[in-house]
Design a protein around this motif. Structure first.
Motif, PDB file in Angstrom:
ATOM      1  N   VAL A 124       0.801  -1.214   0.000  1.00  0.00           N
ATOM      2  CA  VAL A 124       0.000   0.000   0.000  1.00  0.00           C
ATOM      3  C   VAL A 124       0.841   1.274   0.000  1.00  0.00           C
ATOM      4  O   VAL A 124       0.457   2.285  -0.606  1.00  0.00           O
ATOM      5  CB  VAL A 124      -0.983  -0.002   1.195  1.00  0.00           C
ATOM      6  N   ALA A 163       1.578   2.106  -3.609  1.00  0.00           N
ATOM      7  CA  ALA A 163       0.510   1.958  -4.605  1.00  0.00           C
ATOM      8  C   ALA A 163       0.263   3.247  -5.383  1.00  0.00           C
ATOM      9  O   ALA A 163      -0.102   3.198  -6.572  1.00  0.00           O
ATOM     10  CB  ALA A 163      -0.778   1.492  -3.926  1.00  0.00           C
ATOM     11  N   ASP A 212      -7.647  -3.717 -10.644  1.00  0.00           N
ATOM     12  CA  ASP A 212      -8.347  -2.771  -9.780  1.00  0.00           C
ATOM     13  C   ASP A 212      -8.457  -3.308  -8.357  1.00  0.00           C
ATOM     14  O   ASP A 212      -8.539  -4.512  -8.127  1.00  0.00           O
ATOM     15  CB  ASP A 212      -9.751  -2.482 -10.324  1.00  0.00           C
ATOM     16  N   GLY A 213      -8.480  -2.379  -7.413  1.00  0.00           N
ATOM     17  CA  GLY A 213      -8.603  -2.759  -6.020  1.00  0.00           C
ATOM     18  C   GLY A 213      -9.994  -3.241  -5.674  1.00  0.00           C
ATOM     19  O   GLY A 213     -10.979  -2.914  -6.350  1.00  0.00           O
ATOM     20  N   THR A 268      -8.047  -5.104  -0.266  1.00  0.00           N
ATOM     21  CA  THR A 268      -6.989  -4.359  -0.965  1.00  0.00           C
ATOM     22  C   THR A 268      -7.630  -3.345  -1.904  1.00  0.00           C
ATOM     23  O   THR A 268      -7.733  -3.572  -3.110  1.00  0.00           O
ATOM     24  CB  THR A 268      -6.084  -5.329  -1.744  1.00  0.00           C
ATOM     25  N   ALA A 270      -6.677  -0.438  -3.055  1.00  0.00           N
ATOM     26  CA  ALA A 270      -5.833   0.271  -4.009  1.00  0.00           C
ATOM     27  C   ALA A 270      -5.485  -0.639  -5.180  1.00  0.00           C
ATOM     28  O   ALA A 270      -5.216  -1.831  -5.001  1.00  0.00           O
ATOM     29  CB  ALA A 270      -4.558   0.761  -3.322  1.00  0.00           C
ATOM     30  N   ALA A 271      -5.486  -0.111  -6.373  1.00  0.00           N
ATOM     31  CA  ALA A 271      -5.139  -0.894  -7.558  1.00  0.00           C
ATOM     32  C   ALA A 271      -3.716  -1.434  -7.421  1.00  0.00           C
ATOM     33  O   ALA A 271      -2.801  -0.707  -7.044  1.00  0.00           O
ATOM     34  CB  ALA A 271      -5.258  -0.036  -8.815  1.00  0.00           C
ATOM     35  N   GLN A 286      -2.552  -3.490  -5.261  1.00  0.00           N
ATOM     36  CA  GLN A 286      -2.118  -3.691  -3.870  1.00  0.00           C
ATOM     37  C   GLN A 286      -2.253  -5.139  -3.442  1.00  0.00           C
ATOM     38  O   GLN A 286      -3.290  -5.766  -3.646  1.00  0.00           O
ATOM     39  CB  GLN A 286      -2.951  -2.812  -2.937  1.00  0.00           C
ATOM     40  N   ALA A 307      -4.913  -9.019  -6.249  1.00  0.00           N
ATOM     41  CA  ALA A 307      -4.421  -8.097  -7.275  1.00  0.00           C
ATOM     42  C   ALA A 307      -3.385  -8.740  -8.185  1.00  0.00           C
ATOM     43  O   ALA A 307      -3.106  -8.225  -9.278  1.00  0.00           O
ATOM     44  CB  ALA A 307      -3.829  -6.846  -6.621  1.00  0.00           C
TER      45      ALA A 307
END
Length: 315
Positions: A117, A120, A141-142, A146, A148-149, A151, A159
């Protein structure tokens, strides 16, 4: 190391009408806690700083929150929704030119890209940098734990499961996460440490040999303690109940902190960890008896074969 920007946090606390604030920081950021607490006091808030160990957003300081209006959890994105918790991720920059170290090791022109993270926010720039060097980097994509993309967590590798790629570049420190990515995806993984300026091809075979040895030792155990965390973000009660039903020698044990002393005092011959997956993988050398994952216990009980080995994840 980046510092924590308090301006947005103070505005959010005022918006919520908070007066008494509890702060929680992970081990690597705890030294910034005093300065952050003083900044909030100068802004007019009463502050409590949690000094207990913190291993992630799955480990919220609920006891500190009981004494405050809001808990501010620093360093992670949320893994569960709590109306009185503010998760403030900690962003850590790195020099994009460090990606040059990974380029000679990449065998594919289209790769997956993942990180933790704190990095990210730099993945879009990393994608552009790699594109300038002839590499198409894809992030997923998150979602869920998770958000965040790109992550990944030590307990979640969603991810990294990217369709149409056979190679994944992990950006971050240490080998735990990239080994987890390899075990979760069965893809070729390159680990880039942007601070050490070092890139390596990940090899999970050594870990798997150690895990096989633990499974064989676990088969000789006369009793099994099924560890059930009391931390809300790590509590997998249904899984613990299912695992306990697989063997008459298995008993569920609830714990807040899984420590070597606690396991010695309980006296089981083997423990099955349903709390944070890193406990079994990262901390095994600290424990006096085998601590295995749910999937490994299924192998012990004959419900899964070694060829069907899976890394433990919390979806």
């Amino acid at each position: 190391m980046s510092s924590i920007d308090t301006a947005d946090l103070i505005r959010e606390l005022h918006r919520r009408g908070a007066h008494r604030v509890a702060l929680q920081l992970p081990e690597g950021l705890k030294r910034q806690g005093a300065g952050l607490a003083l900044d909030l006091k100068k802004a007019g808030f009463s502050v409590i700083l949690s000094g207990d160990p913190c291993y992630g957003a799955c480990d919220l300081a609920i006891s500190a929150l009981a004494e405050a209006d809001v808990l501010v959890h620093i360093g992670h994105t949320p893994v569960e929704v709590h109306p009185d918790v503010i998760c403030l991720p900690f962003e850590q920059d790195f020099d994009l030119s460090s990606l040059d170290r990974a380029l000679p090791l990449l065998q594919e022109q289209r790769i997956g890209l993942v990180t933790t993270v704190q990095h990210a926010h730099l993945l879009p720039a990393a994608v552009r940098y790699l594109a300038d060097h002839g590499i198409e980097a894809v992030t997923r994509d998150g979602s869920g734990r998770t958000p965040a993309a790109g992550q990944v967590l030590g307990c979640t590798y969603r991810a990294a499961r990217i369709e149409g790629v056979n190679e994944i570049l992990y950006i971050g420190t240490g080998l735990f996460h990239p080994i987890g990515v390899q075990l979760a995806t069965n893809k070729r993984v390159i680990a880039l440490d942007p601070f050490m300026q070092k890139a390596d091809v990940v090899d999970s075979s050594r870990l798997l040999r150690r895990r096989f040895g633990l499974i064989e030792r676990a088969k000789q155990a006369e009793s099994f303690g099924i560890l059930l965390s009391t931390k809300s973000g790590q509590r997998r009660a249904a899984m613990a109940e299912r695992l306990a039903s697989l063997d008459d020698r298995a008993v569920i044990v609830t714990l807040q902190e899984v420590s070597p002393d606690a396991l010695v005092n309980l006296g089981f011959g083997c423990y099955v960890n349903t709390a944070c997956p890193r406990i079994a993988y990262d901390d095994q050398v600290r424990f006096p008896v085998p601590v295995i994952t749910p999937e490994e216990f299924e192998i012990v009980c004959g419900r899964r074969t070694w060829d069907d080995y899976l890394v433990d994840e919390i979806p």
